[in-house]
Design a protein around this motif. Structure first.
Motif, PDB file in Angstrom:
ATOM      1  N   LEU A 105       0.826  -1.209   0.000  1.00 18.27           N
ATOM      2  CA  LEU A 105       0.000   0.000   0.000  1.00 18.27           C
ATOM      3  C   LEU A 105       0.859   1.258   0.000  1.00 18.27           C
ATOM      4  CD1 LEU A 105      -3.054   0.670   0.052  1.00 18.27           C
ATOM      5  CD2 LEU A 105      -2.834   1.029   2.499  1.00 18.27           C
ATOM      6  N   LEU A 106       1.977   1.202   0.697  1.00 19.07           N
ATOM      7  CA  LEU A 106       2.860   2.358   0.729  1.00 19.07           C
ATOM      8  C   LEU A 106       3.739   2.438  -0.514  1.00 19.07           C
ATOM      9  CD1 LEU A 106       4.002   2.557   4.457  1.00 19.07           C
ATOM     10  CD2 LEU A 106       1.915   3.372   3.362  1.00 19.07           C
ATOM     11  N   ARG A 107       3.969   1.302  -1.141  1.00 22.44           N
ATOM     12  CA  ARG A 107       4.817   1.296  -2.331  1.00 22.44           C
ATOM     13  C   ARG A 107       4.108   1.930  -3.519  1.00 22.44           C
ATOM     14  NH1 ARG A 107       8.592   2.450  -5.300  1.00 22.44           N
ATOM     15  NH2 ARG A 107       9.078   1.105  -7.051  1.00 22.44           N
ATOM     16  N   ALA A 108       2.899   1.528  -3.788  1.00 19.09           N
ATOM     17  CA  ALA A 108       2.141   2.091  -4.920  1.00 19.09           C
ATOM     18  C   ALA A 108       0.674   1.781  -4.702  1.00 19.09           C
ATOM     19  CB  ALA A 108       2.624   1.507  -6.248  1.00 19.09           C
ATOM     20  N   ARG A 109      -0.178   2.776  -4.931  1.00 16.32           N
ATOM     21  CA  ARG A 109      -1.615   2.575  -4.752  1.00 16.32           C
ATOM     22  C   ARG A 109      -2.370   3.578  -5.617  1.00 16.32           C
ATOM     23  NH1 ARG A 109       0.106   5.395  -0.310  1.00 16.32           N
ATOM     24  NH2 ARG A 109      -0.976   7.370   0.104  1.00 16.32           N
ATOM     25  N   ALA A 116      -0.452   7.073  -6.341  1.00 15.25           N
ATOM     26  CA  ALA A 116       0.015   7.530  -5.035  1.00 15.25           C
ATOM     27  C   ALA A 116       1.005   6.528  -4.470  1.00 15.25           C
ATOM     28  CB  ALA A 116      -1.171   7.726  -4.094  1.00 15.25           C
ATOM     29  N   GLY A 117       1.432   6.773  -3.234  1.00 17.47           N
ATOM     30  CA  GLY A 117       2.452   5.932  -2.630  1.00 17.47           C
ATOM     31  C   GLY A 117       3.837   6.365  -3.087  1.00 17.47           C
ATOM     32  N   TRP A 197       2.690  -1.851 -16.752  1.00 17.10           N
ATOM     33  CA  TRP A 197       3.797  -1.559 -15.833  1.00 17.10           C
ATOM     34  C   TRP A 197       3.371  -1.775 -14.390  1.00 17.10           C
ATOM     35  CZ3 TRP A 197       6.844   3.385 -17.715  1.00 17.10           C
ATOM     36  CH2 TRP A 197       7.230   3.193 -19.050  1.00 17.10           C
ATOM     37  N   VAL A 198       2.094  -1.557 -14.097  1.00 16.56           N
ATOM     38  CA  VAL A 198       1.552  -1.868 -12.776  1.00 16.56           C
ATOM     39  C   VAL A 198       0.260  -2.657 -12.947  1.00 16.56           C
ATOM     40  CG1 VAL A 198       2.554   0.211 -11.718  1.00 16.56           C
ATOM     41  CG2 VAL A 198       0.195   0.256 -12.548  1.00 16.56           C
TER      42      VAL A 198
END
Length: 223
Positions: A105-109, A116-117, A197-198
């Motif tokens: 969650l902190l890496r990418a969201r 974000a993240g 990519w994500v």
């Protein structure tokens, strides 16, 4: 006339309703049953909570066939939730508690349709440093100064359709600095997903950076 802050605060200030609002921060529309599962309450209880959130102007509902779907009432609601999350300790139900610093969650969201993240912050830093966007304080809006940038070219972003600000600085609760919202932030997340990519992680807002994404972002000096 003074704004009725207390009514909004009371609507947010209940754990199940707060959990629902955090889930709706993914920018998607959700059924009452799905939000009930997120908040850990019965569907009938969830309906009452959602009625309270609608009355406070925080959530809107639309009919989609036989289903009634709920989403945040607008980006200003997302701003409030993100700002409160920056101040709040992790006291929500376990599935929605902030991950540890190395967690997904902190890496990418997703934050109401934009990135974000840590990844969102990293992208914002690069685009500010390279003069694509101005250095804005959280809540400030601006425009894209140039689309001539390797990241935007790789993601196929050469223009931004639609009304509203091209760039808005959004406070990232997990890192205490701003990531990019507005139509640019939406385009970045949409293109990252479209290019593979994500990927969205199931059951929440967290995103997973794929091996192809790590390679491409690394070549661009990001991540």
């Amino acid at each position: 006339m003074e704004p009725d802050i207390a009514t909004v605060a009371q609507a947010i200030g209940e754990p199940a309703r707060a959990a629902m609002l955090l889930q709706l921060m993914d920018g998607d529309a959700h059924s009452a049953r799905a939000l009930a599962a997120v908040a850990g309450v019965a569907p009938s209880t969830a309906s009452a909570h959602l009625h309270r959130l609608r009355d406070a102007g925080l959530v809107v509902a639309t009919d989609a066939g036989r289903r009634r779907l709920h989403r945040l009432a607008g980006p200003e609601v997302a701003d409030v939730v993100e700002a409160l999350a920056a101040l709040a300790p992790p006291r929500l139900p376990a599935p929605l508690q902030p991950s540890p610093p190395t967690g997904p969650l902190l890496r990418a969201r997703a934050c109401y349709g934009h990135l974000a993240g840590q990844l969102g912050v990293d992208v914002a830093v690069v685009l500010r440093k390279d003069g694509v966007v101005d250095d804005l304080a959280p809540g400030e809006t601006g425009a894209v100064r140039t689309f001539d940038h390797p990241l935007l070219a790789a993601l196929g972003i050469a223009a931004l359709p639609g009304p509203g600000p091209q760039v808005r600085a959004c406070l990232d609760w997990s890192h205490g600095t701003a990531h990019l919202a507005g139509s640019l932030g939406t385009a970045l997340l949409g293109s990252l997903l479209a290019q593979g990519w994500v990927r969205r992680r199931p059951g929440g807002r967290a995103l997973r950076v794929t091996p192809a994404g790590r390679r491409q972002l690394g070549e661009l000096g990001i991540a």
